[in-house]
Write a protein that holds these residues in place. Structure first.
Motif, PDB file in Angstrom:
ATOM      1  N   PRO A  16      68.334 -30.178  99.863  1.00 37.10           N
ATOM      2  CA  PRO A  16      69.265 -30.601 100.619  1.00 37.10           C
ATOM      3  C   PRO A  16      70.037 -31.966  99.998  1.00 37.10           C
ATOM      4  O   PRO A  16      69.413 -32.635  99.751  1.00 37.10           O
ATOM      5  CB  PRO A  16      68.985 -30.783 102.294  1.00 37.10           C
ATOM      6  CG  PRO A  16      67.749 -29.772 102.563  1.00 37.10           C
ATOM      7  CD  PRO A  16      67.028 -29.868 101.093  1.00 37.10           C
ATOM      8  N   ASP A  17      71.326 -31.939 100.580  1.00 38.48           N
ATOM      9  CA  ASP A  17      72.185 -33.131  99.980  1.00 38.48           C
ATOM     10  C   ASP A  17      71.765 -34.452 100.635  1.00 38.48           C
ATOM     11  O   ASP A  17      71.713 -35.587  99.704  1.00 38.48           O
ATOM     12  CB  ASP A  17      73.682 -32.776 100.275  1.00 38.48           C
ATOM     13  CG  ASP A  17      74.411 -31.818  99.427  1.00 38.48           C
ATOM     14  OD1 ASP A  17      75.023 -31.208 100.180  1.00 38.48           O
ATOM     15  OD2 ASP A  17      73.859 -31.565  98.500  1.00 38.48           O
ATOM     16  N   ASP A  18      71.369 -34.394 101.943  1.00 32.74           N
ATOM     17  CA  ASP A  18      70.991 -35.886 102.595  1.00 32.74           C
ATOM     18  C   ASP A  18      69.341 -36.311 102.430  1.00 32.74           C
ATOM     19  O   ASP A  18      68.963 -37.048 103.373  1.00 32.74           O
ATOM     20  CB  ASP A  18      71.309 -35.601 103.674  1.00 32.74           C
ATOM     21  CG  ASP A  18      70.780 -34.345 104.770  1.00 32.74           C
ATOM     22  OD1 ASP A  18      70.028 -33.480 104.211  1.00 32.74           O
ATOM     23  OD2 ASP A  18      71.216 -34.407 105.987  1.00 32.74           O
ATOM     24  N   THR A 183      76.167 -27.734 101.867  1.00 32.96           N
ATOM     25  CA  THR A 183      75.307 -28.341 103.002  1.00 32.96           C
ATOM     26  C   THR A 183      74.404 -27.441 103.648  1.00 32.96           C
ATOM     27  O   THR A 183      74.606 -26.168 103.458  1.00 32.96           O
ATOM     28  CB  THR A 183      75.961 -28.982 104.116  1.00 32.96           C
ATOM     29  OG1 THR A 183      76.590 -28.280 104.981  1.00 32.96           O
ATOM     30  CG2 THR A 183      77.202 -29.894 103.519  1.00 32.96           C
ATOM     31  N   ARG A 184      73.374 -28.068 104.006  1.00 36.29           N
ATOM     32  CA  ARG A 184      72.276 -27.137 104.995  1.00 36.29           C
ATOM     33  C   ARG A 184      72.659 -26.489 105.934  1.00 36.29           C
ATOM     34  O   ARG A 184      72.568 -25.098 106.374  1.00 36.29           O
ATOM     35  CB  ARG A 184      71.214 -28.192 105.351  1.00 36.29           C
ATOM     36  CG  ARG A 184      70.334 -28.581 104.521  1.00 36.29           C
ATOM     37  CD  ARG A 184      69.200 -29.464 105.099  1.00 36.29           C
ATOM     38  NE  ARG A 184      69.717 -30.485 105.697  1.00 36.29           N
ATOM     39  CZ  ARG A 184      69.004 -31.381 106.144  1.00 36.29           C
ATOM     40  NH1 ARG A 184      67.463 -31.320 106.531  1.00 36.29           N
ATOM     41  NH2 ARG A 184      69.324 -32.632 107.043  1.00 36.29           N
ATOM     42  N   ASP A 186      75.984 -25.420 106.170  1.00 33.50           N
ATOM     43  CA  ASP A 186      76.751 -24.123 105.535  1.00 33.50           C
ATOM     44  C   ASP A 186      75.886 -23.114 105.310  1.00 33.50           C
ATOM     45  O   ASP A 186      76.367 -22.027 105.279  1.00 33.50           O
ATOM     46  CB  ASP A 186      77.791 -24.663 104.554  1.00 33.50           C
ATOM     47  CG  ASP A 186      78.711 -25.608 104.658  1.00 33.50           C
ATOM     48  OD1 ASP A 186      79.192 -25.569 105.675  1.00 33.50           O
ATOM     49  OD2 ASP A 186      78.801 -26.438 103.910  1.00 33.50           O
TER      50      ASP A 186
END
Length: 596
Positions: A16-18, A183-184, A186
């Protein structure tokens, strides 16, 4: 020669991006079993260090440099009394045409993880070489592979090499990662589609796929078209240059999809293919040029029949299914029929108020039976779970197969790499759903396990990212040194016939075949295989002709403690004992998975 009596010769899914990119692999590992919790936690710590190194953050141990190398390494733990080192390199987005990287010098960041030899030398002319490893996939994380199974591979290879692996472009900790969802959230909202039944689900899957492939292109932008195997092969040259090994060439051991990467590299850069081992071979001609990979499942039904055969031989004391039938044919038929009942009548399983669900055919067949064919060492567990299921207790099967998808770890990178490599897009495929089904259904019906690829082939037909590479497989390739080709007699996804295709393509190469079942040579222990690997890596020695090796011990329906007791009873030297125990651990591990 008699390999059994000779003395041993020395010698995931996008993060994930974060979150830090490599942490996702460790988080997945936490879910696999209680036994792996500590492993995952330690791996997470290593991954965070690697992330900081790759992205220039502080709070890392002092960097180390070595003579002849162009990069610095950060110590990031130990494994089997060897030092682990983390680093990263930057490679051009397009390795073959620099103008495509402009404006902005577009690139990929590639994380590296190295397990140093305890007897490493750094003197000019005597530097310890790096053995590059690729675990398969495509989409398998090389950094996780080193940490997860580097100790066992080091025992087999010996102290003459550093073990070095990397997350290929688009994979795991590489940046940008190959993903189709920004994103997660999404992914959770948009990735749900019915794709189990080829005919009944095809309408929904057809409509959903048109949006999915568009999202893949839009999410990745220009980078998406360059997530492919020829580019990764060129990235390996960048790695060799970074570690000061360009002149010595590539020392490499690739498994499953890693054999496709190894063959691609050896074809593109034959003069640098110094010691290339391909293990569990993909047919590169089908991979790059064919619409359907007709060869990959050529032997999978034979392996399933082998499961039934070995179960009957083992008897009910060692195989819980043996009491259900009197012959291998009867048992194989019974398993197929009993599991197929779950198509129309899935079973609800309730463990507690936080753990319950439905066990259906697809979970048992594709998360349970099929992956077990890779690893004969877990056939005993499969038989026990199925026996309980057939007697009316579905809990064990649900806990083992009914929750997480076995093939989820590689995420979107699998599709990017595979489809970008091959014959994809509507220009090469039927342009309507009915025409696509007409082509796919006979192919799926060739095997008991063909339907697993439904979603993949719909994506391959609809893919809208253009093919940017011009690579084509060739025959008659003369490499710096001939290739060592490893295989089992019956591999469920990389059959012996594919190993013979590689043998034909590369001059002087030799096949060493383990007589048995399973995916890649490490599916069953064999000291004979270890001898051939060391002979080749250290001395470039190959057998005079293609040869077979026996599997050691009792690779089918035995308990781990029984196998260890067998090792203890043998008169093995310390080195041979380490190798044998390492092979047993590798035979039970789950890191080898198919390309789809």
């Amino acid at each position: 020669m008699d390999c059994e009596t000779e003395p041993f010769l020395k010698g995931g899914k996008p993060a994930p991006d974060d979150r830090p990119p490599l942490a996702a692999a460790a988080k997945r590992t936490w879910r696999r079993s209680t036994r792996d919790t500590l492993v995952a936690a330690l791996f997470l710590a290593i991954c965070l260090v690697s992330y900081r190194v790759a992205h220039g953050h502080g709070d890392s141990p002092p960097a180390v440099t070595y003579p002849g190398e162009q990069i610095a390494w950060t110590p990031c733990g130990t494994l089997a009394n060897r030092t682990l080192e983390c680093s990263a390199i930057t490679v051009p987005m397009d390795q073959f045409n620099a103008s495509n990287n402009q404006p902005g010098n577009k690139n990929f960041t590639i994380p590296l993880l190295r397990l140093r030899s305890p007897s490493a030398t750094t003197a000019a002319g005597a530097r310890t070489p790096n053995l590059l490893l690729n675990p398969g996939g495509p989409g398998g994380s090389g950094t996780e592979f080193i940490y997860r199974r580097g100790a066992q591979l080091a025992a087999i290879v010996g102290d003459g090499f550093h073990l070095l692996s990397f997350d290929p472009r688009g994979v795991n900790g590489s940046r940008p990662a190959a993903r189709c969802y920004p994103t997660r959230d999404d992914r959770r909202r948009l990735a749900v589609v019915r794709d189990k039944k080829p005919v009944e689900d095809s309408g929904e899957l057809w409509a959903w796929t048109a949006n999915f492939v568009q999202a893949c292109r839009d999410t990745m932008g220009e980078w998406g078209a360059y997530v492919n195997t020829p580019q990764t092969a060129a990235d390996m040259n960048s790695i060799l240059e970074a570690v000061g090994q360009a002149d010595e060439g590539l020392y490499y051991w690739g498994f499953s999809y890693g054999t496709l990467l190894g063959q691609t590299y050896a074809t593109m850069f034959p003069e640098r293919a110094t010691r290339v081992i391909i293990d569990g071979v993909v047919n590169q001609f089908d991979w790059y040029d064919s619409l359907l990979d007709r060869e990959s499942l050529a032997d999978v039904d034979r392996v399933f029949e082998g499961f039934a055969d070995e179960c009957i031989k083992a008897g009910e004391e060692n195989c819980a299914l043996a009491g259900f039938a009197n012959s291998k044919e009867e048992l194989a038929k019974l398993v197929v029929e009993r599991v197929e009942r779950l198509k129309d009548d899935p079973i609800g399983v309730y463990v507690n108020n936080t753990l319950y669900g439905v066990l259906d055919y697809w979970a048992v067949w594709y998360n349970g039976v099929f992956p077990a064919l890779y690893k004969p060492a877990i056939w005993k567990d499969l038989a026990s779970n199925l026996a309980l299921l057939f007697r009316g207790n579905a809990t064990a099967a649900f806990l083992a197969y009914g929750r997480d998808g076995v093939w989820d770890d590689f995420g979107d990178a699998t599709k990017f790499i595979t489809i970008n490599d091959g014959a994809s897009g509507a220009a090469r495929w039927p342009v309507d759903r009915v025409g696509l089904l007409d082509q796919l259904l006979p192919f799926f019906n060739q095997s008991l396990f063909g339907g697993l690829e439904l979603n993949f082939y719909f994506s391959k037909q609809a893919w809208v990212i253009p093919r940017t590479h011009s690579y084509g497989p060739k025959r008659g390739i003369k490499t710096a040194n001939p290739l060592l080709v490893l295989t089992t007699t019956y591999d469920p996804v990389c059959p012996l016939i594919s190993a013979r295709s590689a043998n034909d393509a590369f001059e002087g190469s030799r096949i060493v075949e383990v007589k048995g079942y399973g995916h890649c040579s490490l599916a069953v222990p064999s000291m004979c295989i270890a001898r051939h690997v060391r002979d080749f890596l250290y001395d470039g020695k190959l057998p005079d002709d293609n040869v077979q090796c026996e599997a050691d011990g009792k690779p089918y329906f035995s308990k781990p403690e029984d196998e260890k007791a067998l090792v203890d009873a043998l008169s093995l030297g310390e080195e041979e004992r380490r190798i044998r125990l390492a092979q047993q651990e590798l035979a039970r591990d789950s890191w080898l998975k198919p390309w789809w």
